[in-house]
Structure formats: C-alpha cells, structure tokens
Design a protein around this motif. Sequence first.
Motif, PDB file in Angstrom:
ATOM      1  N   ALA A 133       0.823  -1.421  -0.002  1.00  0.00           N
ATOM      2  CA  ALA A 133      -0.023  -0.074  -0.140  1.00  0.00           C
ATOM      3  C   ALA A 133       0.849   1.123   0.045  1.00  0.00           C
ATOM      4  O   ALA A 133       0.409   2.175  -0.543  1.00  0.00           O
ATOM      5  CB  ALA A 133      -1.094  -0.020   1.236  1.00  0.00           C
ATOM      6  N   GLU A 134       1.922   1.294   0.756  1.00  0.00           N
ATOM      7  CA  GLU A 134       2.879   2.418   0.602  1.00  0.00           C
ATOM      8  C   GLU A 134       3.518   2.615  -0.536  1.00  0.00           C
ATOM      9  O   GLU A 134       3.444   3.819  -0.950  1.00  0.00           O
ATOM     10  CB  GLU A 134       4.013   2.085   1.763  1.00  0.00           C
ATOM     11  N   GLN A 135       3.781   1.418  -1.154  1.00  0.00           N
ATOM     12  CA  GLN A 135       4.613   1.718  -2.661  1.00  0.00           C
ATOM     13  C   GLN A 135       3.529   2.558  -3.568  1.00  0.00           C
ATOM     14  O   GLN A 135       3.860   3.330  -4.500  1.00  0.00           O
ATOM     15  CB  GLN A 135       4.866   0.369  -2.967  1.00  0.00           C
ATOM     16  N   LEU A 136       2.477   1.772  -3.448  1.00  0.00           N
ATOM     17  CA  LEU A 136       1.270   2.354  -4.404  1.00  0.00           C
ATOM     18  C   LEU A 136       0.711   3.681  -4.091  1.00  0.00           C
ATOM     19  O   LEU A 136       0.411   4.526  -5.123  1.00  0.00           O
ATOM     20  CB  LEU A 136      -0.177   1.102  -4.270  1.00  0.00           C
ATOM     21  N   GLN A 137       1.074   3.984  -2.888  1.00  0.00           N
ATOM     22  CA  GLN A 137       0.437   5.452  -2.917  1.00  0.00           C
ATOM     23  C   GLN A 137       1.507   6.229  -2.995  1.00  0.00           C
ATOM     24  O   GLN A 137       0.971   7.311  -3.748  1.00  0.00           O
ATOM     25  CB  GLN A 137       0.349   5.639  -1.145  1.00  0.00           C
ATOM     26  N   THR A 139      -4.753   8.674   7.113  1.00  0.00           N
ATOM     27  CA  THR A 139      -4.106   7.555   7.299  1.00  0.00           C
ATOM     28  C   THR A 139      -4.821   6.010   7.095  1.00  0.00           C
ATOM     29  O   THR A 139      -6.045   5.990   7.388  1.00  0.00           O
ATOM     30  CB  THR A 139      -3.249   7.538   8.892  1.00  0.00           C
ATOM     31  N   ASN A 140      -4.173   5.407   6.402  1.00  0.00           N
ATOM     32  CA  ASN A 140      -4.682   4.155   5.923  1.00  0.00           C
ATOM     33  C   ASN A 140      -5.698   4.177   5.013  1.00  0.00           C
ATOM     34  O   ASN A 140      -6.485   3.426   4.722  1.00  0.00           O
ATOM     35  CB  ASN A 140      -4.961   3.196   7.214  1.00  0.00           C
ATOM     36  N   ALA A 141      -6.078   5.445   4.561  1.00  0.00           N
ATOM     37  CA  ALA A 141      -7.152   5.440   3.429  1.00  0.00           C
ATOM     38  C   ALA A 141      -7.045   4.508   2.446  1.00  0.00           C
ATOM     39  O   ALA A 141      -7.827   3.566   2.031  1.00  0.00           O
ATOM     40  CB  ALA A 141      -7.201   6.876   3.017  1.00  0.00           C
ATOM     41  N   LEU A 142      -5.646   4.304   1.859  1.00  0.00           N
ATOM     42  CA  LEU A 142      -5.428   3.442   0.683  1.00  0.00           C
ATOM     43  C   LEU A 142      -5.695   2.026   1.091  1.00  0.00           C
ATOM     44  O   LEU A 142      -6.232   1.231   0.217  1.00  0.00           O
ATOM     45  CB  LEU A 142      -4.185   3.919  -0.063  1.00  0.00           C
ATOM     46  N   GLY A 143      -5.281   1.690   1.968  1.00  0.00           N
ATOM     47  CA  GLY A 143      -5.631   0.103   2.588  1.00  0.00           C
ATOM     48  C   GLY A 143      -7.072  -0.200   2.700  1.00  0.00           C
ATOM     49  O   GLY A 143      -7.441  -1.176   2.326  1.00  0.00           O
ATOM     50  N   TYR A 189      -5.667  -9.424  -2.329  1.00  0.00           N
ATOM     51  CA  TYR A 189      -4.612  -9.073  -1.008  1.00  0.00           C
ATOM     52  C   TYR A 189      -3.671 -10.386  -1.025  1.00  0.00           C
ATOM     53  O   TYR A 189      -4.251 -11.530  -1.386  1.00  0.00           O
ATOM     54  CB  TYR A 189      -5.223  -9.056   0.211  1.00  0.00           C
ATOM     55  N   ILE A 190      -2.416 -10.000  -1.075  1.00  0.00           N
ATOM     56  CA  ILE A 190      -1.451 -11.049  -1.134  1.00  0.00           C
ATOM     57  C   ILE A 190      -0.387 -11.047   0.016  1.00  0.00           C
ATOM     58  O   ILE A 190      -0.196 -10.117   0.376  1.00  0.00           O
ATOM     59  CB  ILE A 190      -0.681 -11.352  -2.434  1.00  0.00           C
ATOM     60  N   ARG A 191      -0.009 -11.973   0.393  1.00  0.00           N
ATOM     61  CA  ARG A 191       0.726 -12.145   1.726  1.00  0.00           C
ATOM     62  C   ARG A 191       1.944 -13.225   1.643  1.00  0.00           C
ATOM     63  O   ARG A 191       1.703 -14.358   1.219  1.00  0.00           O
ATOM     64  CB  ARG A 191       0.090 -12.359   3.132  1.00  0.00           C
ATOM     65  N   THR A 192       3.094 -12.761   1.633  1.00  0.00           N
ATOM     66  CA  THR A 192       4.338 -13.535   1.486  1.00  0.00           C
ATOM     67  C   THR A 192       4.939 -13.629   2.689  1.00  0.00           C
ATOM     68  O   THR A 192       4.750 -12.891   3.770  1.00  0.00           O
ATOM     69  CB  THR A 192       5.337 -13.152   0.389  1.00  0.00           C
ATOM     70  N   SER A 193       6.244 -14.298   2.880  1.00  0.00           N
ATOM     71  CA  SER A 193       7.014 -14.377   4.015  1.00  0.00           C
ATOM     72  C   SER A 193       7.679 -13.151   4.362  1.00  0.00           C
ATOM     73  O   SER A 193       7.993 -12.864   5.424  1.00  0.00           O
ATOM     74  CB  SER A 193       8.120 -15.483   3.878  1.00  0.00           C
ATOM     75  N   THR A 194       7.714 -12.379   3.340  1.00  0.00           N
ATOM     76  CA  THR A 194       8.542 -11.021   3.621  1.00  0.00           C
ATOM     77  C   THR A 194       7.604  -9.716   3.449  1.00  0.00           C
ATOM     78  O   THR A 194       8.190  -8.644   3.910  1.00  0.00           O
ATOM     79  CB  THR A 194       9.589 -10.924   2.416  1.00  0.00           C
ATOM     80  N   ALA A 195       6.410 -10.019   3.005  1.00  0.00           N
ATOM     81  CA  ALA A 195       5.618  -8.500   2.661  1.00  0.00           C
ATOM     82  C   ALA A 195       4.320  -8.840   2.768  1.00  0.00           C
ATOM     83  O   ALA A 195       3.787  -9.975   2.507  1.00  0.00           O
ATOM     84  CB  ALA A 195       6.077  -7.802   1.614  1.00  0.00           C
ATOM     85  N   ARG A 196       3.434  -7.787   2.879  1.00  0.00           N
ATOM     86  CA  ARG A 196       2.037  -7.851   2.496  1.00  0.00           C
ATOM     87  C   ARG A 196       1.755  -6.609   1.669  1.00  0.00           C
ATOM     88  O   ARG A 196       1.905  -5.627   1.740  1.00  0.00           O
ATOM     89  CB  ARG A 196       1.251  -7.421   3.830  1.00  0.00           C
ATOM     90  N   ALA A 197       1.066  -7.278   0.488  1.00  0.00           N
ATOM     91  CA  ALA A 197       1.091  -6.530  -0.863  1.00  0.00           C
ATOM     92  C   ALA A 197      -0.341  -6.752  -1.298  1.00  0.00           C
ATOM     93  O   ALA A 197      -1.360  -7.440  -0.895  1.00  0.00           O
ATOM     94  CB  ALA A 197       2.003  -6.918  -1.799  1.00  0.00           C
TER      95      ALA A 197
END
Length: 448
Positions: free
Chosen positions: A384-388, A407-411, A427-435
């Motif tokens: 979400a941060e990268q997309l914003q 705050t957190n509007a995009l999410g 919504y995808i979640r990996t071992s290193t990130a939530r994206a």
Amino acid sequence: MSEALQQQVAQPEQSAPSAPRMETPEVYYDVGRKDYWIQNTRKAWITVNETGLKRQMRDCGYSAKVHDGERVSDLDQFLNVVQREFDVAYAGPLAGYQKGPVEMCGQRILVTSSPKLITPLSGTCPVFTRLLQNMFPDIQLIYLISWLKVAYESLRAGHRRPGQVLVLAGERNSGKSLLQNLITNILGGRVAKPYRYMSGRTAFNAELFGAEHLMIEDEAASTNISARRDFGARIKDFTVNTVQSCHAKNRQAISLEPFWRVSVSLNDEPENLLILPPFDESLIDKVILLKVSKAPLPMPTHTQKEREEFLQTLCAELPAFLGLLTRWEIPEHQKCERFGVRHFHHPELLEALNDLAPETKLMALIELAFQEGTFAESGFDATAEQLQMLLLASPHSCEAKRLLDWTNALGTYLGRLAKRHPDRVKYIRTSTARAWRLEPPPPPPPVE
C-alpha cells in the motif's frame, strides 16, 4: 416525593394566614446546574434558584427564623434535605420518557416533559394514504410503513428498540420535508437538528436529548470525506448503541438512554448524495434508502390557505393512520430481529452512491495508471505504501492527494475494492511482505 420530603424536615409553623398557603411542591436539586426544579400550578417543571425556592417555601409556611435550641431554621433544613436526598444528575426533557424521576445508568435523573403521542383511532385517512402512495408507488412504501410502525409502537410502549436511519432522496418539491414533519408528529412532536454533531462540527449535543425525531434536511452538508466518515460513525452510534453521552457546553458529560429515530432528506443529484457516508459492510444494514417520486399532491396547494388546509387535513388523519398502522402486520420476509424491519436501498440510488464512493475513484486512478503505462500490462504487485507513492507522483497527484487524505485510506479502499472486484484487486501475503495484486482492466469488446 413531596410527602417523603415533608416527613424528613420540620413541619412549617401553623398560623392563620391572610391567604391560603401553597402546598409544599415537589422539589429536586440539579447537581450540574446548582439550582432547583419545582412544578408550577400547571404541573410543568420549572427551574428556580435558591432565593426563588426560599420565597416559594415561605409561602408554604416554612420559616427562616432559627428557634431556640436549633442550629438552622426549618426553611434551611428543608433545603439541606433536598440537596442531600433529592439530588438529580440530570434534569431536562429526555426522548422517549414521560416526565418524572427515573433511575438510569446508575443515577437518578428528572425528566421534565413528555412526548405528545397521538392516540390511534378507527377510521379512514384517504388524503394521507394517497400522499404516501404517490411518493412511493412501489415496494418502498412497505418499508416506510414498517419503519414507522416499529418506531411508533416502540415509543408508545416505552421500549428503546433501535431503528435504522431513514434517508429520503428525490427531486425538489417532492414532499420529503413534509413527510419528515409528519414523522415528527407521529413520534411525539419534538424534533432536533443533529447534523453539526453527526458530522464532527461540534462536540456538544445536549439539545438532541429532548427530541425523539432527529431530522436532517437542507443542511449545509459537507462532501468532505472526513465529515462523511464522522457522519457514518454517528449513524452506527445512533442506530445501535442504547447508552449515549449527553454533553452540554460548560457541563460534564453524562450517560443517558434516549429513544431516537433519525431521518435525512436530500435531493437526488450526485452532489447532494455525496453527503452520505460510503455504504460499507458495517453501515449497510443501518440505513433505509428510499427514492421519493414527485407526483401531484392529493389536495390543491396553490395558495397559502390551500396549503394550510392540506396540512390540517393530514394532521387530522394521523390518528386514523396510526390506527391502521398498529393493526397492520409487517410481512414475515421483511422482518428483522434487530430493527423490526429489514433494510432496503433503492437500486438507482445505491448505484449512484457506489459511483461516488472513494474506492470507485481509486479504481479509476488505478485504471489510468494501467492505461498510461505506470503499471505493467500483465499486472502489478505493490504494498500500500509503494502504491500510494506512485499515485502521488503520477500526473493525477492532485486527485490522489484529495482522495488519500487520511492515514490508511488507501488500505481501506483497496480492501473494499477486493470485496467488490475480487478479479481485479487481491490481497497477497508472502513471508516477507503484505502486498496487493492489481489486475489490468479487461480489454474492450470487439467492434462489430
């Protein structure tokens, strides 16, 4: 209370007055206001300060003189007992309650006036019925009548049953405000304007607690998303929570349990609909959204006299309408255990609201990013941060900044899009990130 009070204080001196003495009134001490409530000769509650109460009590025969062997006069003894034994944490009108002392939220309060409920009668109400049928010539009329039935019967029985916010949207001069005024009469005749508080413009709301009907109409309403979010939060609060915080200016807040029904009337143009909060899952069952049809009124209203006669006729028919309402049964498939009647949203209005929703605007920005090559044609993965950051650096940064102003509007908006368009937003979640996984829009159909 007055008999109990008299038993705890010295009896007034007996003498032969030149005029009949007043009876000892019922008295309560208002801790917050630091004054006293007594009933006047019409049995209405009024406030008096200590000087005024002493004058009243002297007229009842209480003396201000201190007798031998006593530390205070019988008048001062009377005041001491009132302050210690007959104190109230709140005094004033309270929506849904008859006047008199009430125990509530662990404290004693004094309700100073009652709603004026109309008694249901047998009879017909042709003008009132025709008005409603003209305004709601479809299944919406069943939901309106069901909402009114639950509200009126709950109020009359003294039950604090919750009820949805009723939203009436339609053309100008379609009778929306007229219907709201009739709802006020049905719910006891008391009305207050809650929008400033519900939209976060003020923290003080004490005036709302004296009215059963909270009415929003033709307000200088804000389309700002922050005000709309505050409005949505208050809708949830007003429709579900039994205990409310009553906060008057320069007074300590107190918890009370009012009976409230909220109605909103607005024109059905997009800019007017935009004052309503986004209908997310937590809000959707707490609003009944009806589309009002503009149709000829059942009586002529060209002159002021004709308009007055029309309103008088409608008010005169209310007892018969309430008689029909109390005998009528809500269809089983439209009943709701929590609110008494299920929610309903007119599909045209709901579609218009969805088009105006902030997540819809976000989807439009995402589609522009795909079209302009910011996102790969095969799809795009980002937090979400990268997309914003990408949206705020795009050619459409002004629109993105207005949209993502909290705050957190995009999410939050991405979460709503994932539910509405699971094929486009995931919504995808990996071992290193939530994206988030964003899929490109489908190609347009071939032109024949």
